[in-house]
Design an enzyme around this catalytic site. Structure first.
Site, PDB file in Angstrom:
ATOM      1  N   ILE A  43       0.969  -0.915   0.387  1.00 42.33           N
ATOM      2  CA  ILE A  43      -0.066  -0.262  -0.153  1.00 42.33           C
ATOM      3  C   ILE A  43       1.097   1.624  -0.104  1.00 42.33           C
ATOM      4  O   ILE A  43       1.556   1.437   0.691  1.00 42.33           O
ATOM      5  CB  ILE A  43      -0.546   0.005   0.954  1.00 42.33           C
ATOM      6  CG1 ILE A  43      -1.860  -1.047   1.407  1.00 42.33           C
ATOM      7  CG2 ILE A  43      -1.801   1.680   1.463  1.00 42.33           C
ATOM      8  CD1 ILE A  43      -2.144  -1.672   2.359  1.00 42.33           C
ATOM      9  N   SER A  44       0.165   2.334  -0.711  1.00 41.19           N
ATOM     10  CA  SER A  44       0.819   3.581  -0.595  1.00 41.19           C
ATOM     11  C   SER A  44       2.628   3.372  -1.702  1.00 41.19           C
ATOM     12  O   SER A  44       2.712   2.625  -2.684  1.00 41.19           O
ATOM     13  CB  SER A  44       0.971   4.295   0.327  1.00 41.19           C
ATOM     14  OG  SER A  44       1.621   5.346  -0.072  1.00 41.19           O
TER      15      SER A  44
END
Length: 463
Positions: free
Chosen positions: A276-277
């Protein structure tokens, strides 16, 4: 190479533009025709609506905290009331008000627990953990600030107190890594010890693994055991152990998978990895060298930081430097570069946060040294080595990746079975990692994962 003054100015301007895009919010154009939409197309909308703040960075971080309401780990009224007391762009005000809110609900949880109300205490502890984490977010300009470890510690303590009152079985684990260990949580569908598929979830540039709890609970509901962890530069690893980020994340994912397959409750043939990210770079980097990964989610996809910087530089009329030349120059720690960046940091919240956090998580003493290390994060010549089915995600209004350029570049260089999922902003899902739109995010991404991992048709909690 010794860039002249004009080139230096262009480099600083390009980095400033990238910093503002990466750390704030922006209006973007239509989705790329090559990007298949996850929802019908709509007119572009600005990311991070100004519910309370006009400051772009503050608006996004408020949206991020509000998003935890989906899982009951924040509440909308509490967030808006706290934000209304914060002075725009004032990092100290941000810390003070979120910390005060966190203290309030920590104490409320303690009171409920003392009175025997375990569910109410659990819920208050989860919210306090989120608010402490939010309070700590902008403190990284001074790595020696004792409030960093203190506030992070209160967040983790509140989270673990909530876990202890929850019904989902879990273990706090230590994953062997080089001459130390990586902290992790192993969440189980049940305590039967039954062999199950495993979902490994990791965060990115500025997250702690406790923020991944909503993702883990969605995985549990769908029949996966879930492992979260923090690697170098993240959470405990940087705050307590002072181990900074590294670009060669395959040296992190390998030991994590080694640990996973050592467990009797993990189906070693069905291990998925979700980054994530910045994890949208880190997880693909690890998967490229790890054949035991059966499915990969890059959320959002990131291909090459340096190439984005150079593209901005060239579009602005700067010198035609190579990525290696730019990196070598930044490694000399040029005074003129640092002075120029700090001047922009003094007047722009997004630029200030990105560079302060970057220096913190990379253990870099200056903006130039941070950017020199940051430009090492590249999947050029690596993405093609990924063999497992891969989902690349992007948002139509993602401030980290305008127009989905990074996600599309990653998708285009994959040679494995692949899908590019672009979320429109019709119903607020176009932001970075679909923060604030978890229902749409989890539905689409887990459906892809279930199909890929052979989980379709299962009842919740079963394979």
């Amino acid at each position: 190479m010794n860039p002249n003054r004009t080139t230096i100015i262009m480099i600083v301007l390009s980095i400033t533009v990238l910093s503002v895009i990466s750390a704030g919010c922006t209006m973007i154009g239509q989705q790329s025709p090559a990007s298949p939409p996850a929802t019908p197309d709509a007119a572009p909308a600005p990311d991070c609506p100004a519910l309370v703040f006009t400051d772009r960075e503050f608006a996004f971080e408020l949206q991020r905290t509000l998003g935890a309401s989906y899982s009951g780990e924040a509440d909308i009224g509490e967030c808006l009331a706290t934000a209304s007391r914060i002075r725009e762009g004032d990092f100290e005000s941000w810390y003070s008000e979120w910390n005060r809110t966190a203290d309030n609900f920590r104490a409320a949880g303690d009171g409920s627990l003392a009175a025997g109300h375990r569910v109410t205490a659990m819920e208050a502890y989860y919210r306090a953990a989120t608010y402490y984490r939010t309070a700590e977010f902008f403190l990284h300009g001074n790595p020696a600030d004792p409030r960093i470890v203190e506030t992070w510690g209160k967040s983790r303590e509140s989270f673990r107190d909530a876990l202890a009152l929850d019904v989902v079985p879990y273990e706090i684990v230590a994953i062997p890594y080089e001459n130390t260990t990586l902290p992790g949580y192993f969440y189980m569908v049940d305590d039967s010890g039954k062999l199950r598929p495993l979902l490994i979830i990791q965060t990115g540039f500025d997250g702690c693994q406790e923020e991944l709890h909503p993702y883990a609970m969605e995985g549990i509901r769908r029949g996966y055991n879930v492992l979260t962890f923090e690697g170098p530069g993240q959470g405990e690893m940087i705050r307590v152990r002072h181990i900074p980020f590294r670009y060669d994340w395959e040296n992190v994912i390998g030991p994590v998978v080694d640990y996973a397959v050592s467990r009797p409750d993990v189906d070693e043939n069905r291990i998925a990895l979700w980054g994530i990210s910045l994890g949208g770079y880190l997880a693909p980097r690890g998967a490229a060298y790890e054949p035991r990964i059966a499915a990969l989610i890059a959320d959002g996809g990131t291909y090459d930081v340096g190439q984005t910087l150079l593209a901005n530089l060239r579009e602005g009329g700067g010198a035609n430097l190579t990525e290696i030349e730019l990196q070598e120059w930044l490694q000399t720690d040029p005074i003129e570069f640092n002075d120029a960046i700090r001047e922009v940091m003094a007047r722009d919240t997004g630029t200030r946060w990105l560079n302060e956090n970057g220096m913190f998580v990379f253990n870099a003493g200056s903006p130039a040294r941070f950017w020199a290390k940051w430009t090492e994060f590249s999947l050029v010549g690596v993405a093609e080595e990924i063999r497992c089915p891969t989902l690349v995600c992007a948002g139509a209004a993602d401030h980290f990746d305008p127009d989905g350029a990074q996600a599309t570049a990653l998708y285009d260089h994959l040679t494995c079975e692949r899908e590019l999922m672009v979320f429109s902003d019709d119903y607020g899902a176009g932001s970075h990692c679909q923060l604030g739109a978890f229902a749409q995010s989890f539905g689409a991404k887990f459906d892809w994962l279930d199909d890929t991992m052979g989980m379709t048709g299962s009842r919740p909690g079963e394979e």
